[in-house]
Design an enzyme around this catalytic site. Structure first.
Site: not given
Ligand code: GLC
Length: 715
Positions: A257
């Site tokens: 993440d």
């Molecule tokens: C985030 C989220 C995730 C997402 C990622 C990219 O902070 O937790 O769900 O896919 O960023 O945007």
């Protein structure tokens, strides 16, 4: 794989690590750290994939730099959060879950994939399949609700929809099941907080949706931000390496993440970026999304002997295999060049259908709905009445927030002869109830709830109710004596016992997407039945959280007459509305349940008997005794009253819907295999124990209303 072998033997360490680096390149901001212009990194082979850049032209231009100007010409892939629609925005996943329809879940993902692919997207960070039993957590909006079976079916349907028949199809996108695992159970409902749950609950509740996603062929998985009992998921060897890759045989790509690898320092398990990078890579995390850890830390981790070149090579190979499977080596801009996503009107109709089927009629006293055909005058009030951008909720992809259909527009289109007046207010404005003259209205539609920013990521609420100024408005409207229909926009069950007590008619309308207003009007007018059912238990008070249908029995079950039982002094133990609750305009009753064979259990009172390997057939007969056609959802729960481990009071095993015209009868058939009766024993190994089981059939998880049939498994 010859192409990948050849490439790998040519790559420098920097180019290898580059394949493991993903940075953001577009305008949507989805995390705390920003990035500069990625062009030189792409050209130098220091970036292997981008997120948040979309548009056929924009992505093709960047891809051309990767393919034509980088030394080895390795194509990028483009990732984006296509959570509930890309250009066409569908209901938030929690809303769509209420339709209890895997075909619908797959169809909306398919449309989203086609639109995203046409915009140059190769991979989506979806489906989000975190089971959530805590409405304080804002991200409950993005997922399937409280139940592991529903989450598993949604996981499989969404993966099928996104990925289609083949990843190389230029109309498909790779799916990333997220967030692995138990992200939906943070302490006190606070986003990103620590998780501490038992191994049994993890395996019974939080892991099954990921197993379903892997079985459906999900190309990627994203470890969650949280730790479980002190081990951050980004570095969780037992769950990433041993369970996911080992036990489950997951061969795809693990994408961290946003900035999560560097955050291992904040978690307190790594002293520097080299240690953080080593922990994540060793656990099997292939791609570092938006943290400096792999780029800056991996070379040093290699020097210090914390990782081996073989570990790096294995991750690089998995990334290249994904690019190969996506068809990117042969057609780096194949998606951008493929024909688009089909007819716009069909996509709009699909969004409208998904939206109306997500709506849950929570209360309808006096049969206020559907609206009388000749209704002449309606007042539409409340901050959400004309709110347009709010209708898409959190994560609107590349959707246009200027085009959703508002509630009032939907009502005006559906009721052209009615006089529809509004006293809508800005979502943030304080309303003076005295300014409203409601007496002339035949009906007041009161539009309350959350703005989009009040749910989703980083949107936990300690008190997830209706904002105070809206309550003042609601009290004034309810005191007017006019008939009132309340529409609740939200990304979660909103705690408002005062409202449910006083308002005659309330609907959960979540965030329904682009067609929100039309879908709401479809249901209010009875053009469509109110067919959504709650995918989550609706609490009466924050103090009941976490509350869900699958709780385990107490040694002292709640008993009003006995103080020494499991209950509250100041609140009933029952929820506001149980899982599965939702009213229909029809009156479809369950008239008979047959388990095993007709009239099981009636033969001298002896329960029907089955043996391991034999399936249990369940037949549910229904009849529409009302004056309107409609749809009912039937749930099949299991209760194992005596086992070597206490089993939940209800375990959902299946569900299905049936549509019936007035006076019609119909049958739903279910079949449970022996595996449905298995559970994890005291040693956490699966086992099946002979004995009695109750098959509990009902229209919701209201335990008092279930039709129970006892059957017996013999060894
Ligand atoms: C985030 C989220 C995730 C997402 C990622 C990219 O902070 O937790 O769900 O896919 O960023 O945007």
């Amino acid at each position: 794989m010859a192409r990948i072998d050849a490439l790998m033997s040519d790559m420098t360490l920097t180019e290898k690590i580059g394949q493991l680096v993903m940075v953001t390149a577009g305008t949507p901001v989805t995390g705390p750290v920003a990035a500069g212009d990625p062009t030189s990194g792409v050209r130098d082979g220091r970036i292997g994939s981008l997120l948040n850049l979309f548009g056929a032209g924009e992505t093709a231009a960047m891809q051309t730099i990767a393919v034509e100007e980088s030394r080895l010409g390795i194509p990028l892939f483009f990732g984006f959060d296509v959570v509930h629609g890309h250009r066409t925005v569908f209901p938030i996943p929690l809303g769509e879950a209420a339709a209890f329809d895997p075909d619908l879940w797959e169809a909306t993902a398919r449309t989203a994939a086609e639109e995203a692919a046409a915009d140059g997207i190769d991979l989506t960070f979806a489906p989000m399949i975190d089971v959530a039993r805590d409405p304080r957590w804002g991200r409950i909006a993005e997922g399937p609700g409280e139940d592991p079976l529903v989450a598993s079916r949604m996981a499989a349907a969404k993966v099928r929809g996104f990925q289609g028949a083949a990843l190389a199809d230029p109309r498909s996108v790779a799916a990333t099941a997220k967030h692995f695992a138990a992200y939906g159970a943070p302490a006190a409902g606070r986003d990103y907080a620590s998780v501490d749950i038992s191994e049994r609950t993890l395996r019974d509740v939080y892991l099954p949706p990921f197993a379903a996603a892997v079985r459906a062929g999900a190309a990627a998985i994203m470890p969650a931000f949280n730790d479980i009992a002190g081990i951050p998921m980004t570095a969780h060897l037992p769950l990433l390496r041993d369970w996911l890759r080992g036990e489950l045989g997951f061969r795809g790509v693990l994408i961290s993440d946003y900035n999560a690898i560097a955050e291992l320092l904040n978690h307190g398990v790594a002293a520097d970026l080299a240690e953080a990078a080593a922990l994540a890579l060793t656990a099997g995390v292939d791609i570092d999304m938006m943290s400096p850890a792999y780029e800056q830390g991996l070379p040093e981790a290699l020097d210090r002997g914390l990782v081996s070149l073989a570990d790096i090579d294995a991750a690089v190979r998995r990334v290249l295999v994904l690019k190969e499977r996506l068809g990117l080596f042969d057609a780096p801009t194949g998606r951008q060049q493929a024909t688009g996503a089909g007819v716009a009107s069909a996509r709009r109709e699909r969004a409208r259908e998904a939206a109306r089927r997500s709506i849950v009629l929570l209360k309808n006293d006096g049969g206020l709905l559907p609206l009388a055909a000749g209704i002449a005058r309606i007042a539409v009030v409340g901050p959400l009445a004309e709110a347009r951008a709010e209708m898409v909720g959190p994560w609107w992809g590349a959707g246009d927030r200027a085009t959703p259909v508002t509630i009032i527009e939907g009502l005006r289109a559906a009721l052209p002869h009615a006089r529809i007046e509004t006293a809508a207010t800005d979502p943030d404005a304080v309303v003076d109830p005295a300014a409203l003259d409601l007496q002339a209205a035949d009906l007041v539609v009161l539009c309350l709830g959350e703005t989009a920013a009040m749910s989703g990521e980083a949107a936990s609420r300690a008190d997830p109710g209706i904002p105070d100024d809206q309550r003042a408005l609601a009290e004034a409207v309810l005191a007017s004596g006019r008939p009132v229909v309340v529409l609740l926009s939200s990304g979660r069950p909103l705690i408002a016992p005062w409202l449910f007590e006083r308002a005659p008619c309330v609907l959960a309308t979540w965030f329904l997407g682009h067609q929100a207003g039309h879908a709401i009007a479809d249901v209010l007018t009875g053009h469509a039945d109110a067919s959504g059912r709650l995918p989550v238990t609706w609490p009466r008070a924050v103090g009941q959280i976490p509350i869900h249908a699958g709780e385990r029995p107490s040694g002292r079950p709640a008993n009003a007459d006995d103080p020494y039982t499991s209950k509250y002094l100041d609140l009933p133990v029952t929820p506001q509305f149980p899982f599965g609750h939702g009213l229909s305009f029809a009156a479809i009753d369950i008239v008979a349940v047959e388990v095993g064979h007709p009239a099981a259990g009636d033969a001298g009172g002896a329960p029907w008997i089955f043996r391991p390997g034999e399936a249990v057939d369940i037949l549910v007969r229904l009849e529409n005794r009302g004056a309107r056609g409609g749809e009912e959802t039937v749930f099949v729960f299991l209760r194992d009253p005596v086992a070597s481990v206490a089993r939940p009071l209800l375990e959902l095993k299946d569900f299905a819907r049936i549509g019936l015209a007035p006076g019609d009868r119909g049958v739903l058939r279910f079949r449970l295999g022996t595996d449905a009766f298995a559970f994890l024993g005291p040693d956490l190994a699966p086992r099946t124990e002979p004995g009695a089981f109750e098959i509990c059939i009902g229209r919701s998880a209201d335990r008092d209303a279930l039709i129970r049939t006892t059957i017996r498994l013999i060894a």
